[in-house]
Design a protein around this motif. Structure first.
Motif, short mmCIF file in Angstrom:
data_model
loop_
_atom_site.label_atom_id
_atom_site.label_comp_id
_atom_site.label_asym_id
_atom_site.label_seq_id
_atom_site.Cartn_x
_atom_site.Cartn_y
_atom_site.Cartn_z
N LEU A 91 3.86 9.68 -18.40
CA LEU A 91 3.18 9.75 -19.68
C LEU A 91 3.03 11.19 -20.16
CD1 LEU A 91 0.43 7.02 -19.28
CD2 LEU A 91 2.35 7.00 -20.86
N MET A 92 2.73 12.09 -19.25
CA MET A 92 2.62 13.50 -19.64
C MET A 92 3.95 14.01 -20.18
SD MET A 92 1.39 16.75 -17.32
CE MET A 92 2.81 16.57 -16.23
N THR B 281 -4.72 15.84 -9.19
CA THR B 281 -5.60 15.22 -8.20
C THR B 281 -4.83 14.35 -7.20
OG1 THR B 281 -6.00 13.41 -9.78
CG2 THR B 281 -7.60 15.21 -9.71
N TYR B 282 -3.67 13.84 -7.61
CA TYR B 282 -2.88 13.01 -6.70
C TYR B 282 -2.04 13.85 -5.73
CZ TYR B 282 -4.02 8.98 -9.59
OH TYR B 282 -4.68 7.99 -10.27
N LEU B 283 -1.86 15.14 -6.04
CA LEU B 283 -1.03 15.98 -5.16
C LEU B 283 -1.75 16.30 -3.87
CD1 LEU B 283 0.50 18.46 -7.78
CD2 LEU B 283 1.59 16.47 -6.72
N PHE C 221 0.97 7.87 -9.01
CA PHE C 221 1.37 9.23 -9.38
C PHE C 221 2.39 9.22 -10.51
CE2 PHE C 221 4.40 12.72 -8.91
CZ PHE C 221 3.56 13.82 -9.04
N ALA C 222 3.30 8.25 -10.49
CA ALA C 222 4.39 8.24 -11.47
C ALA C 222 3.88 7.97 -12.88
CB ALA C 222 5.43 7.21 -11.08
N ASN D 28 0.79 -1.23 0.00
CA ASN D 28 0.00 0.00 0.00
C ASN D 28 0.82 1.28 0.00
OD1 ASN D 28 -2.57 1.24 -0.04
ND2 ASN D 28 -2.41 1.65 2.16
N PRO D 29 1.95 1.38 0.78
CA PRO D 29 2.72 2.64 0.73
C PRO D 29 3.32 2.94 -0.64
CG PRO D 29 3.28 1.39 2.70
CD PRO D 29 2.45 0.49 1.84
N ALA D 30 3.58 1.90 -1.43
CA ALA D 30 4.20 2.13 -2.74
C ALA D 30 3.17 2.45 -3.81
CB ALA D 30 5.02 0.92 -3.16
N LEU D 31 1.91 2.07 -3.60
CA LEU D 31 0.89 2.27 -4.64
C LEU D 31 0.66 3.73 -4.98
CD1 LEU D 31 -1.75 -0.50 -3.83
CD2 LEU D 31 -0.11 -0.43 -5.70
N PRO D 32 0.60 4.65 -4.00
CA PRO D 32 0.41 6.06 -4.39
C PRO D 32 1.53 6.59 -5.29
CG PRO D 32 -0.09 5.77 -2.08
CD PRO D 32 0.52 4.49 -2.54
N TYR D 33 2.77 6.17 -5.02
CA TYR D 33 3.88 6.63 -5.86
C TYR D 33 3.78 6.05 -7.27
CZ TYR D 33 5.90 8.12 -1.42
OH TYR D 33 6.12 8.73 -0.21
N ILE D 34 3.38 4.77 -7.34
CA ILE D 34 3.21 4.16 -8.66
C ILE D 34 2.07 4.84 -9.41
CG2 ILE D 34 2.64 2.02 -9.86
CD1 ILE D 34 3.96 0.49 -7.57
#
Length: 305
Positions: A264-265, A303-305, A258-259, A250-256
């Motif tokens: 892609l952008m 939205t992720y920030l 967001f990345a 779970n701690p790594a999922l937000p970074y994945i």
């Protein structure tokens, strides 16, 4: 005997010079006989082959109609329809879920719900133009933005609708949440796989430049990584995974999460700049597909920030 009857008449001596002069004039007026070995005629200027017209920059590609007021009207109409459906969903959710959903909606803001649907409306307009040209058998192959706007419009619309459905079941107190959440997660996972397969297929068959092939390949790989999150959460809800594993992941999922849109952008912006400076001329549907994709990734990053 008279000379008129015994001998033929003799021409007068005075007429002989006139006959010879007339004969010479007649010979001078006759053309000379052609020579048995005629010499080739030398033209005044060397003949040059006609040069073909310069190739049109749009010649190998499908040429959509020019951007007109009808396309803006279609975009406004689709945006109004989608936003109206969103407003109806919000009213139904507030009546069904009560203060839980109302508080969540106020914390997130209406603009956060509206922006993706406005972008999806623009994608649907571009997708309709490209599909209409394909159905009418217009010549030319698709540009990179043509393919991207078709894939993104379908996937973005489906994923946005299923995200709203997840919110509805997330705040619902009924125990049926587990079944519906798992079903929606599996459908989204299947959607990720289909999108990645289409991107890989276009990467393999496309005749575009290397930079576009790299973009297709990287987006396909990052799309597959997004399906892993849906699989993990669906497995957790169905008790396939132990809670300790979710705590570690779970701690790594937000970074994945967001990345992926951030990468892609950046990839889309770099490839678009290089193609604008060194590539062929592109039409408005191509740039619509690129710009809507960049804005959608930017929306996800914000939205992720």
């Amino acid at each position: 005997m008279d000379d008129r009857f015994g001998q033929p008449p003799q021409p007068a001596a005075a007429d002989s010079p006139n006959v010879e002069a007339a004969s010479r004039r007649f010979r001078n007026t006759m053309p000379d006989p052609p020579s048995p070995n005629p010499e080739p005629l030398s033209p005044l200027a060397p003949a040059e082959p006609a040069s073909p017209p310069p190739p049109s920059p749009f010649s190998p590609y499908f040429r959509p109609p020019r951007l007109g007021i009808i396309h803006f009207l279609a975009w406004i109409t689709l945006s109004a329809v989608l936003l109206g459906l969103l407003q109806s969903f919000n009213q139904y959710a507030e009546e069904t879920l009560g203060d839980k959903y109302s508080g969540y909606r106020q914390s997130v803001g209406m603009a956060s719900f509206s922006v993706p649907f406005i972008l999806i409306a623009a994608e649907l307009v571009g997708m309709a133009v490209v599909i209409r040209g394909r159905l009418s058998h217009q010549p030319g192959r698709w540009q990179p933005g043509h393919f991207l706007i078709v894939v993104h419009s379908f996937f973005d619309l489906i994923s946005s609708l299923f995200t709203l459905a997840i919110l509805l079941f997330l705040f619902h107190p009924d125990s049926s949440f587990k079944f519906f959440y798992t079903l929606i997660s599996l459908i989204l996972t299947l959607g990720f796989w289909i999108k990645a397969a289409l991107l890989f297929w276009w990467w393999k068959r496309s005749l575009d430049l290397l930079r576009w092939k790299v973009l297709f390949c990287l987006e396909a790989i990052l799309t597959l990584t997004m399906s892993l999150g849906s699989i993990v959460y669906a497995g957790y809800v169905l008790d396939f995974f132990h809670s300790a594993l979710i705590v570690k992941i779970n701690p790594a999922l937000p970074y994945i999460t967001f990345a992926r849109p951030f990468l892609l952008m950046g990839i889309f912006i770099v490839v678009a700049i290089l193609d604008y400076r060194k590539g062929p001329r592109r039409d408005w549907v191509h740039w619509l597909g690129i710009s809507t994709a960049v804005l959608m990734w930017l929306y996800c990053v914000v939205t992720y920030l």
